[in-house]
Enzyme design. Sequence first.
Site, PDB file in Angstrom:
ATOM      1  N   HIS A 110      -3.949  -7.301  -2.916  1.00 21.13           N
ATOM      2  CA  HIS A 110      -4.334  -6.020  -3.517  1.00 21.13           C
ATOM      3  C   HIS A 110      -5.621  -5.484  -2.895  1.00 21.13           C
ATOM      4  O   HIS A 110      -6.450  -4.879  -3.561  1.00 21.13           O
ATOM      5  CB  HIS A 110      -4.532  -6.195  -5.034  1.00 21.13           C
ATOM      6  CG  HIS A 110      -3.273  -6.545  -5.763  1.00 21.13           C
ATOM      7  ND1 HIS A 110      -3.262  -7.075  -7.037  1.00 21.13           N
ATOM      8  CD2 HIS A 110      -1.967  -6.438  -5.401  1.00 21.13           C
ATOM      9  CE1 HIS A 110      -2.005  -7.275  -7.417  1.00 21.13           C
ATOM     10  NE2 HIS A 110      -1.201  -6.899  -6.447  1.00 21.13           N
ATOM     11  N   TYR A 115      -5.187 -12.925 -13.338  1.00 14.95           N
ATOM     12  CA  TYR A 115      -6.023 -12.230 -12.358  1.00 14.95           C
ATOM     13  C   TYR A 115      -7.330 -11.789 -13.009  1.00 14.95           C
ATOM     14  O   TYR A 115      -7.371 -11.555 -14.206  1.00 14.95           O
ATOM     15  CB  TYR A 115      -5.393 -10.918 -11.899  1.00 14.95           C
ATOM     16  CG  TYR A 115      -3.995 -10.915 -11.390  1.00 14.95           C
ATOM     17  CD1 TYR A 115      -2.913 -10.909 -12.261  1.00 14.95           C
ATOM     18  CD2 TYR A 115      -3.754 -10.855 -10.029  1.00 14.95           C
ATOM     19  CE1 TYR A 115      -1.619 -10.856 -11.775  1.00 14.95           C
ATOM     20  CE2 TYR A 115      -2.452 -10.792  -9.537  1.00 14.95           C
ATOM     21  CZ  TYR A 115      -1.396 -10.794 -10.420  1.00 14.95           C
ATOM     22  OH  TYR A 115      -0.116 -10.731  -9.946  1.00 14.95           O
ATOM     23  N   ASN A 135      -2.200  -3.923 -10.942  1.00 18.23           N
ATOM     24  CA  ASN A 135      -1.707  -3.944  -9.565  1.00 18.23           C
ATOM     25  C   ASN A 135      -1.854  -2.517  -9.045  1.00 18.23           C
ATOM     26  O   ASN A 135      -1.520  -1.565  -9.750  1.00 18.23           O
ATOM     27  CB  ASN A 135      -0.241  -4.379  -9.544  1.00 18.23           C
ATOM     28  CG  ASN A 135      -0.008  -5.615 -10.385  1.00 18.23           C
ATOM     29  OD1 ASN A 135      -0.303  -5.600 -11.580  1.00 18.23           O
ATOM     30  ND2 ASN A 135       0.491  -6.657  -9.793  1.00 18.23           N
TER      31      ASN A 135
HETATM   32  C1  FAD Z   1       3.625  -9.079  -1.293  1.00 21.53           C
HETATM   33  C2  FAD Z   1       2.944  -7.931  -1.982  1.00 21.53           C
HETATM   34  C3  FAD Z   1       3.227  -7.673  -3.324  1.00 21.53           C
HETATM   35  C4  FAD Z   1       2.587  -6.626  -3.977  1.00 21.53           C
HETATM   36  N1  FAD Z   1       2.938  -6.330  -5.274  1.00 21.53           N
HETATM   37  C5  FAD Z   1       2.433  -5.211  -5.856  1.00 21.53           C
HETATM   38  C6  FAD Z   1       2.915  -4.747  -7.101  1.00 21.53           C
HETATM   39  O1  FAD Z   1       3.834  -5.325  -7.700  1.00 21.53           O
HETATM   40  N2  FAD Z   1       2.357  -3.628  -7.632  1.00 21.53           N
HETATM   41  C7  FAD Z   1       1.357  -2.938  -6.984  1.00 21.53           C
HETATM   42  O2  FAD Z   1       0.890  -1.933  -7.510  1.00 21.53           O
HETATM   43  N3  FAD Z   1       0.911  -3.343  -5.803  1.00 21.53           N
HETATM   44  C8  FAD Z   1       1.443  -4.442  -5.202  1.00 21.53           C
HETATM   45  N4  FAD Z   1       1.036  -4.793  -3.950  1.00 21.53           N
HETATM   46  C9  FAD Z   1      -0.024  -3.989  -3.298  1.00 21.53           C
HETATM   47  C10 FAD Z   1       0.435  -2.622  -2.815  1.00 21.53           C
HETATM   48  O3  FAD Z   1       1.726  -2.683  -2.257  1.00 21.53           O
HETATM   49  C11 FAD Z   1      -0.579  -2.101  -1.797  1.00 21.53           C
HETATM   50  O4  FAD Z   1      -1.825  -2.065  -2.426  1.00 21.53           O
HETATM   51  C12 FAD Z   1      -0.246  -0.711  -1.285  1.00 21.53           C
HETATM   52  O5  FAD Z   1       1.020  -0.683  -0.659  1.00 21.53           O
HETATM   53  C13 FAD Z   1      -1.299  -0.231  -0.314  1.00 21.53           C
HETATM   54  O6  FAD Z   1      -1.007   1.094   0.071  1.00 21.53           O
HETATM   55  P1  FAD Z   1      -1.618   1.773   1.354  1.00 21.53           P
HETATM   56  O7  FAD Z   1      -1.072   3.147   1.451  1.00 21.53           O
HETATM   57  O8  FAD Z   1      -3.078   1.594   1.326  1.00 21.53           O
HETATM   58  O9  FAD Z   1      -1.148   0.886   2.598  1.00 21.53           O
HETATM   59  P2  FAD Z   1       0.230   0.180   2.983  1.00 21.53           P
HETATM   60  O10 FAD Z   1       1.174   0.175   1.856  1.00 21.53           O
HETATM   61  O11 FAD Z   1      -0.152  -1.104   3.612  1.00 21.53           O
HETATM   62  O12 FAD Z   1       0.842   1.133   4.094  1.00 21.53           O
HETATM   63  C14 FAD Z   1       0.302   1.255   5.372  1.00 21.53           C
HETATM   64  C15 FAD Z   1       1.386   1.764   6.304  1.00 21.53           C
HETATM   65  O13 FAD Z   1       0.815   2.075   7.560  1.00 21.53           O
HETATM   66  C16 FAD Z   1       1.608   1.538   8.609  1.00 21.53           C
HETATM   67  N5  FAD Z   1       0.698   1.275   9.727  1.00 21.53           N
HETATM   68  C17 FAD Z   1      -0.308   0.358   9.766  1.00 21.53           C
HETATM   69  N6  FAD Z   1      -0.939   0.417  10.944  1.00 21.53           N
HETATM   70  C18 FAD Z   1      -0.335   1.390  11.683  1.00 21.53           C
HETATM   71  C19 FAD Z   1      -0.541   1.912  12.996  1.00 21.53           C
HETATM   72  N7  FAD Z   1      -1.519   1.443  13.767  1.00 21.53           N
HETATM   73  N8  FAD Z   1       0.282   2.886  13.429  1.00 21.53           N
HETATM   74  C20 FAD Z   1       1.273   3.360  12.633  1.00 21.53           C
HETATM   75  N9  FAD Z   1       1.506   2.914  11.381  1.00 21.53           N
HETATM   76  C21 FAD Z   1       0.706   1.939  10.909  1.00 21.53           C
HETATM   77  C22 FAD Z   1       2.229   0.301   8.008  1.00 21.53           C
HETATM   78  O14 FAD Z   1       3.408  -0.075   8.685  1.00 21.53           O
HETATM   79  C23 FAD Z   1       2.486   0.738   6.573  1.00 21.53           C
HETATM   80  O15 FAD Z   1       3.749   1.360   6.424  1.00 21.53           O
HETATM   81  C24 FAD Z   1       1.652  -5.837  -3.278  1.00 21.53           C
HETATM   82  C25 FAD Z   1       1.384  -6.080  -1.938  1.00 21.53           C
HETATM   83  C26 FAD Z   1       2.031  -7.114  -1.280  1.00 21.53           C
HETATM   84  C27 FAD Z   1       1.739  -7.349   0.182  1.00 21.53           C
END
Ligand code: FAD
Length: 770
Positions: free
Chosen positions: A705, A625, A747
């Site tokens: 990410h 990456y 990550n």
């Molecule tokens: C396949 C994959 C593998 C990954 N691997 C890693 C890893 O190993 N290590 C790492 O650090 N990061 C990893 N990541 C990235 C990391 O998981 C994300 O960066 C992180 O979860 C983002 O956090 P967030 O709070 O911004 O949003 P999110 O985790 O996306 O959470 C948003 C939440 O809001 C909810 N939501 C969305 N819209 C609405 C709405 N309109 N009404 C109600 N609820 C809603 C969703 O259901 C979700 O629960 C990975 C991501 C993916 C997809």
Amino acid sequence: MLLRLAVAVLSFVGSVLSQATPYTDPDNGITLWGFTDPVHHVTYGYVFPPVAANANEFIGEIVAPIEAKWAGVSPIGSMLHSLLLVAWPNGNSIIRSARYATDYVQPTVMSGPILTDLPATKVNATHWKWVYRCQNCVSWSTADGTSTLPVDGFGAPAWVFSTVGVDTPSSVSSTFQEHTDFGFYGFDFSQAHVDTATYANWAAGGTGGGTPTITTTSTTTTPTQPPVSATPYDYIVVGAGPGGLIAADRLSEAGKKVLLLERGGPATWETGGTYGPAWAKGANLTKFDVPGLFETMFSDSNPFWWCKDVNVFAGCLLGGGTTINGALYWIPPYSDFATTTGWPSSWGNHQPYTDKMKARLPSTDTPSTDGKHYLEQSADVAAKLLDVQGYRRLTINDNPDQKDHVYGYSAFDFIKGKRGGPVATYFKTAKARPNFTYKQYVYVLNVVRNGAQVTGVKTNDTSLGPDGIIPLTPKGRVILSAGSFGSPRILFRSGIGPSDMVNIVKADAAAGPNLPPQAQWINLPVGYNVSDNPSINLVFTHPSIDAYENWAQVWSSPRPADSAQYLNSQSGVLAAASPRLNFWRAYSGSDGKTRWMQGTVRPGAASVDTVYSYNASQIFTITVYLSTGITSRGRIGIDAAMTARPLVTPWFKDPIDKAVLIQGINDIVANIKNVSGLTLITPDNTTTINDYVNNYDPASLNSNHWVGSNTIGTAGKAVVDENTKVFNTNNLFVVDASIIPQMPMGNPHGAIMSMAEQAVTKILGLVGGP
Ligand SMILES: Cc1cc2nc3c(=O)[nH]c(=O)nc-3n(C[C@H](O)[C@H](O)[C@H](O)COP(=O)(O)OP(=O)(O)OC[C@H]3O[C@@H](n4cnc5c(N)ncnc54)[C@H](O)[C@@H]3O)c2cc1C
Ligand SMILES: *[C@@H]1O[C@H](CO)[C@@H](O)[C@H](O)[C@H]1NC(C)=O
Ligand SMILES: *[C@@H]1O[C@H](CO)[C@@H](O)[C@H](O)[C@H]1NC(C)=O
Ligand SMILES: *[C@@H]1O[C@H](CO)[C@@H](O)[C@H](O)[C@H]1NC(C)=O
Ligand SMILES: *[C@@H]1O[C@H](CO)[C@@H](O)[C@H](O)[C@H]1NC(C)=O
Ligand SMILES: *[C@@H]1O[C@H](CO)[C@@H](O)[C@H](O)[C@H]1NC(C)=O
Ligand SMILES: *[C@@H]1O[C@H](CO)[C@@H](O)[C@H](O)[C@H]1NC(C)=O
Ligand SMILES: *[C@@H]1O[C@H](CO)[C@@H](O)[C@H](O)[C@H]1NC(C)=O
Ligand SMILES: *[C@@H]1O[C@H](CO)[C@@H](O)[C@H](O)[C@H]1NC(C)=O
């Protein structure tokens, strides 16, 4: 199989996806239940014989503008182990076939289904249309058993579309590139039936007589509900990912009355999830609990956890991304919150917040409960390769600021051999407080506002308040934590963002009326300046490697000793996700800027591309990456279907990013000969690193990410201010990955959680709140 299907069906009842409606095809008089995708204007329809007939067939059609080079459907709504139908025009005829895929690669022709073209199948100057009877198509057998369409219930069929022609249009078995777009819609299969005689007529090539004989059993009148009175809250937090969970926990700890709304459902056993592998039956373990099942997130035939209205991988369930991710967990270095990476200077001292996070959620590089490392061959081989390049081994999270020429064991936030993350920690403490309320399966559509003042949120659940609106207490605040795609969409739907996006909302029959008057629209760069790590996979073989059957057996038939050990003590191979080793190196680009390269090493590979034969039991992958320092930016937004998606992809927009990554890859492979037995098989020696990177499938550069769509910064340039408040509003905040201005070093979820700790402290300290 049936159990998995039931889970999928339940989760779509009352879904916010666009719903299929009945229509009669004017060319043949057949009535179908269908959906016209508002972006590409392709119609996908189905009609079934009566449920009682228990027939294994249906009639369907695809009506596409001529710009659609090919299109397809998955009636059950997933790509893997599912009946797929694809079609394209070839001159004046339609070429079509049933396809099947066991991996996210080229689906091959499926035997079993019998396809018959029906009247009105045609190609004209503007459209092509395929009307078909599909026999042996309601149930089909898969490696695990039988899959069956929910003909008497709800589902979410998928469609795919491409602007790129297939390789051999005249051949039914033609190969083609990955679709250029896809989507889902809600489908009440139980309505899409006609009587036996009508169906038999159409199936035999007859036309007409559709509409009058439709049997509609549903009542269209909404049952009269008792008037609901909504409860006001001090803070409404939208989304239970890492950002939202930390915000909600700390706000309730501070005595505020907090409502956390999440569109998805439970996942881990402790939160009420039940979807687990047969081998763990009775052990209270779900797919989300067992670290070693991480790779199966991508190979399941019923992946109900992905957001169906986001066009990249995103987790839509309690915990968000942290419930389905690899759980790689990096304690942030200084640069993750420095002014050099775009942070306001008031954010520079991240240490107290990072310490708070570590106190709640420590990291471990020995996730197995016996403290031993398992399946370490790929780490050992990669370490040999890095040793000859002057790298040092260290415990990465003990030295977060050392990120040049270092490697160490992969670190996770697993707890006692199970998925931990913010759900097992912050959510747990929040839930115990009487002034914290959690509601799942609630979809927030928009915030309700009067100019700068937000008064509540509008949800899809009318039992929570009149019109689904939940109000704030007089000084209350809303915090959006719906993720890098979800939070921008809520802002657009609230009249906040670039006018092109808000105008898409305005044009939508359901969302448009909820917008504030145009004079109250707030123009901010929502969706701009996004970044994601560009990543490239290198696949190697080495005789010492145990590729662990490429993780393909862990769900249905794991190695018996390993599943027994895991069930007995949450130890062994299955107590970790697939990564085994991580490394970093700093590079100076030709523009004088420093960019950091990260490597992640794991046994197995997502795909192999070589002209030589190789031993699949000995493969391992290094994902390379580029992280902090990348200058490329993209844009995300919504389309007319309200699907959130990248509008401009963010990888390699700046050629210097690409040049640095190519240099990094060349350095990694430079010493292959120094490690006896090590062979690079993808790319193999018939392809240069340059060509490999230049021809890499752009979509595969995605690392999931995403950051930056609601970037923090100064008025005029950013979406939120240094207190994470949305500019030009009084009481609307964003706390999730979207405010982060630059790729963090690793990550990102560790950086996101430290950010959330700091953000919630700033919000609590900001005068004028509840
Ligand atoms: C396949 C994959 C593998 C990954 N691997 C890693 C890893 O190993 N290590 C790492 O650090 N990061 C990893 N990541 C990235 C990391 O998981 C994300 O960066 C992180 O979860 C983002 O956090 P967030 O709070 O911004 O949003 P999110 O985790 O996306 O959470 C948003 C939440 O809001 C909810 N939501 C969305 N819209 C609405 C709405 N309109 N009404 C109600 N609820 C809603 C969703 O259901 C979700 O629960 C990975 C991501 C993916 C997809
Ligand atoms: C609201 O949307 C969520 C997420 O799609 C869904 O699970 C829930 O059933 C919907 N609620 C209602 C009342 O329609
Ligand atoms: C072509 O077929 C489509 C679909 O039946 C129809 O809507 C359209 O009007 C036709 N175009 C012409 C030029 O006849
Ligand atoms: C909220 O909960 C906290 C911790 O349990 C408590 O100290 C506080 O008094 C509660 N506040 C309200 C308004 O209920
Ligand atoms: C599983 O959970 C149930 C109900 O909570 C409990 O009774 C049972 O003891 C648990 N089983 C195991 C193996 O932990
Ligand atoms: C790597 O191998 C080359 C020869 O293939 C040798 O010249 C070089 O010294 C080796 N480097 C190290 C650090 O062992
Ligand atoms: C965001 O993107 C816009 C358009 O590309 C650019 O003009 C602006 O400087 C960027 N803002 C930041 C804070 O990077
Ligand atoms: C392939 O690798 C496995 C695991 O190292 C080994 O047992 C097997 O003998 C190898 N097969 C061949 C054909 O070399
Ligand atoms: C290329 O790789 C193949 C397979 O590993 C090997 O047999 C061949 O000798 C290599 N060719 C060159 C020129 O290195």
